[in-house]
Design an enzyme around this catalytic site. Sequence first.
Site, PDB file in Angstrom:
ATOM      1  N   THR A 173     -54.672 -64.802  55.830  1.00  0.00           N
ATOM      2  CA  THR A 173     -55.532 -64.056  56.763  1.00  0.00           C
ATOM      3  C   THR A 173     -56.350 -65.129  57.469  1.00  0.00           C
ATOM      4  OG1 THR A 173     -57.394 -63.795  55.246  1.00  0.00           O
ATOM      5  CG2 THR A 173     -55.699 -62.090  55.148  1.00  0.00           C
ATOM      6  N   HIS A 174     -56.578 -64.963  58.741  1.00  0.00           N
ATOM      7  CA  HIS A 174     -57.275 -65.986  59.552  1.00  0.00           C
ATOM      8  C   HIS A 174     -56.539 -67.329  59.496  1.00  0.00           C
ATOM      9  CE1 HIS A 174     -60.661 -63.113  59.464  1.00  0.00           C
ATOM     10  NE2 HIS A 174     -60.338 -62.982  58.188  1.00  0.00           N
TER      11      HIS A 174
ATOM     12  N   GLU B 283     -39.558 -69.951  71.127  1.00  0.00           N
ATOM     13  CA  GLU B 283     -40.568 -70.154  72.176  1.00  0.00           C
ATOM     14  C   GLU B 283     -40.279 -69.266  73.390  1.00  0.00           C
ATOM     15  OE1 GLU B 283     -41.237 -74.503  72.796  1.00  0.00           O
ATOM     16  OE2 GLU B 283     -40.139 -74.626  70.922  1.00  0.00           O
TER      17      GLU B 283
ATOM     18  N   SER C  69     -34.453 -82.877  72.557  1.00  0.00           N
ATOM     19  CA  SER C  69     -35.370 -83.338  73.596  1.00  0.00           C
ATOM     20  C   SER C  69     -34.662 -84.416  74.408  1.00  0.00           C
ATOM     21  CB  SER C  69     -36.639 -83.900  72.947  1.00  0.00           C
ATOM     22  OG  SER C  69     -37.287 -84.790  73.834  1.00  0.00           O
TER      23      SER C  69
ATOM     24  N   LYS D 216     -36.226 -50.238  89.116  1.00  0.00           N
ATOM     25  CA  LYS D 216     -35.034 -50.701  88.429  1.00  0.00           C
ATOM     26  C   LYS D 216     -35.090 -52.172  88.032  1.00  0.00           C
ATOM     27  CE  LYS D 216     -32.985 -48.234  91.490  1.00  0.00           C
ATOM     28  NZ  LYS D 216     -34.068 -47.209  91.531  1.00  0.00           N
TER      29      LYS D 216
ATOM     30  N   LYS E 262     -36.296 -85.162  67.958  1.00  0.00           N
ATOM     31  CA  LYS E 262     -36.755 -83.771  68.028  1.00  0.00           C
ATOM     32  C   LYS E 262     -35.638 -82.750  67.819  1.00  0.00           C
ATOM     33  CE  LYS E 262     -40.319 -82.432  69.241  1.00  0.00           C
ATOM     34  NZ  LYS E 262     -40.798 -82.386  70.632  1.00  0.00           N
TER      35      LYS E 262
ATOM     36  N   GLN F  84     -37.995 -47.302  94.148  1.00  0.00           N
ATOM     37  CA  GLN F  84     -36.822 -48.169  94.065  1.00  0.00           C
ATOM     38  C   GLN F  84     -37.133 -49.426  93.242  1.00  0.00           C
ATOM     39  OE1 GLN F  84     -33.920 -48.690  97.395  1.00  0.00           O
ATOM     40  NE2 GLN F  84     -34.892 -50.692  97.597  1.00  0.00           N
TER      41      GLN F  84
ATOM     42  N   SER G  97     -31.431 -52.706  98.377  1.00  0.00           N
ATOM     43  CA  SER G  97     -31.434 -53.248  97.020  1.00  0.00           C
ATOM     44  C   SER G  97     -30.140 -52.872  96.318  1.00  0.00           C
ATOM     45  CB  SER G  97     -32.616 -52.704  96.222  1.00  0.00           C
ATOM     46  OG  SER G  97     -32.470 -53.076  94.867  1.00  0.00           O
TER      47      SER G  97
ATOM     48  N   TYR H 100     -40.730 -37.894  95.884  1.00  0.00           N
ATOM     49  CA  TYR H 100     -40.112 -39.221  95.917  1.00  0.00           C
ATOM     50  C   TYR H 100     -40.753 -40.086  96.992  1.00  0.00           C
ATOM     51  CZ  TYR H 100     -36.868 -43.055  96.464  1.00  0.00           C
ATOM     52  OH  TYR H 100     -36.335 -44.323  96.542  1.00  0.00           O
TER      53      TYR H 100
ATOM     54  N   ASN I  88     -35.924 -78.698  68.481  1.00  0.00           N
ATOM     55  CA  ASN I  88     -36.942 -77.755  68.949  1.00  0.00           C
ATOM     56  C   ASN I  88     -36.515 -76.291  68.775  1.00  0.00           C
ATOM     57  OD1 ASN I  88     -38.649 -79.832  69.752  1.00  0.00           O
ATOM     58  ND2 ASN I  88     -37.670 -79.984  71.763  1.00  0.00           N
TER      59      ASN I  88
HETATM   60  N1  ARG Z   1     -32.187 -46.748  96.324  1.00  0.00           N
HETATM   61  C1  ARG Z   1     -33.123 -45.685  96.154  1.00  0.00           C
HETATM   62  C2  ARG Z   1     -33.959 -45.894  94.899  1.00  0.00           C
HETATM   63  O1  ARG Z   1     -33.586 -46.718  94.107  1.00  0.00           O
HETATM   64  C3  ARG Z   1     -32.391 -44.398  96.039  1.00  0.00           C
HETATM   65  C4  ARG Z   1     -33.170 -43.247  96.511  1.00  0.00           C
HETATM   66  C5  ARG Z   1     -33.348 -43.360  97.993  1.00  0.00           C
HETATM   67  N2  ARG Z   1     -33.921 -42.163  98.542  1.00  0.00           N
HETATM   68  C6  ARG Z   1     -34.419 -42.103  99.751  1.00  0.00           C
HETATM   69  N3  ARG Z   1     -34.914 -40.993 100.122  1.00  0.00           N
HETATM   70  N4  ARG Z   1     -34.417 -43.135 100.562  1.00  0.00           N
HETATM   71  O2  ARG Z   1     -34.970 -45.270  94.686  1.00  0.00           O
END
Ligand code: ARG
Length: 465
Positions: A153-154, A288, A275, A323, A281, A320, A22, A315, A283
């Site tokens: 209200t309502h 929204e 639109s 994020k 229109k 991961q 990632s 951990y 919008n």
């Molecule tokens: N890319 C990992 C994360 O976002 C970093 C930590 C990885 N640690 C591990 N023991 N593989 O959590």
Amino acid sequence: MSLWGGRFDEAPDEALWRFTVSHADRRMLADDLRGSVAHVRMLGRQGILPAAEVDAILAGLEAIQAEAQAGAFVFLPTDEDLHSAVERRLGEIVGEAAGRLHTGRSRNDQVCLDLRLYLRRAGGERIAQLRAFAALLADQAEAAGDRLAACYTHLQQAQAIPFAHHLLAYAWMLLRDADRFADALARMNVSPLGAGAAAGSSLPLDPAATAAELGFAGAFQNSLDAVADRDFAAEYAFCCAQTMTHLSRLAEELVLWATTEFGWASYADAFTTGSSALPQKKNPDIAELARGRTARVTGQLVTLLGIQKGLPLAYNRDLQEDKEALFDADDCLSGALDALGGMLATADFHPPPPSPWTVALDLAEILVARGLPFRQAHHAVGQLVRRLQADGRTPADLSAAELAAAHPLYQVADAARLDPATSVAARRVPGGASMDAVRAQIGRLRSILAEAPPPTKAPPRSEVP
Ligand code: ARG
């Protein structure tokens, strides 16, 4: 290339790589480098690394920082994550010394350090945006002057109010949201660096020193907690979700107010969309989408809670996933504040006067002020309402004599109270919907906004040595 090939006979399968890699963490590059600089300096001070190696690594990190600033730092498909990418690039720049950067550290403490540093920055930006948004609401409240509107209200007209009072309600919500971010930032202001993979290290690391250098209020108390904890991330996401929920309520009203049926607001061309099919229109898409993205942000909060729910200490790679959820929630909020802020700043509000029925409570309170129990006053006005409605009339059609005849405690002069504007002028409750209270609110709001943003308070005592 992974950071961990030593004990493996086979190269990682492509499917494993695709599934586990990632680069969503790339936006924490500056934070990662900052953390590494503090870590390496500490290793030097503690005599764990010789000064020459420290200097070489620091020079390399600086070079990477320059690349990052120039937008020239490249992630390779072979980089497992941000931390791997930085270590790989450091090796390309400084050679073998790069292999010492990770001394006494694990990606487990590194990644949550980065996340805390990142959120500290992002949270500061969100607080500034929220305060700017509250200032916009104060501007529009001032521009509304003493124009009246109905409050509901309502979704039924309830009482007459200065329209400014309605706009200002949102300013207070958003200031609370800003405070909530400040509280969350204070609580997360604890450094996990030194916790290592899970249990710390046999090397003489100095977590307090790296914490201080990075501007944290202190270092972790428990290394397992330090690397496994993501409550700070969920709390940040809650701040985003609650703020989005406030914005969504405002957005719903902005949509409603622009309808032909309401006709309370017109928005600038630049902040509305057309639109493809219906030429007439205009919008309110920003409102929204802000409303729609609130669902997404709420979902990300649930994701962050769900990720933590079944995790054994410490951990686990599940973490991961934090994020993408967190960054998406934060991006949605930041974008909504920008776009909705532009729409609000350029909006023209022109609510029609409140209906004559909105004086009903005031008519009852005239009787209460003269000693009648509220329930009886309510009943008397209720009967008056019923008679008027049966005749197809409203309180605006009542003559002074008719009102005086409606209850022995009424006087002819009370007819002035049949005008919603007089009702508003008669309001007395501080914080209520009178012009005086609205002026006081704007003054208070302006003075809060003129102060420095909420301070990052010291974290709770449980977190600081
Ligand atoms: N890319 C990992 C994360 O976002 C970093 C930590 C990885 N640690 C591990 N023991 N593989 O959590």
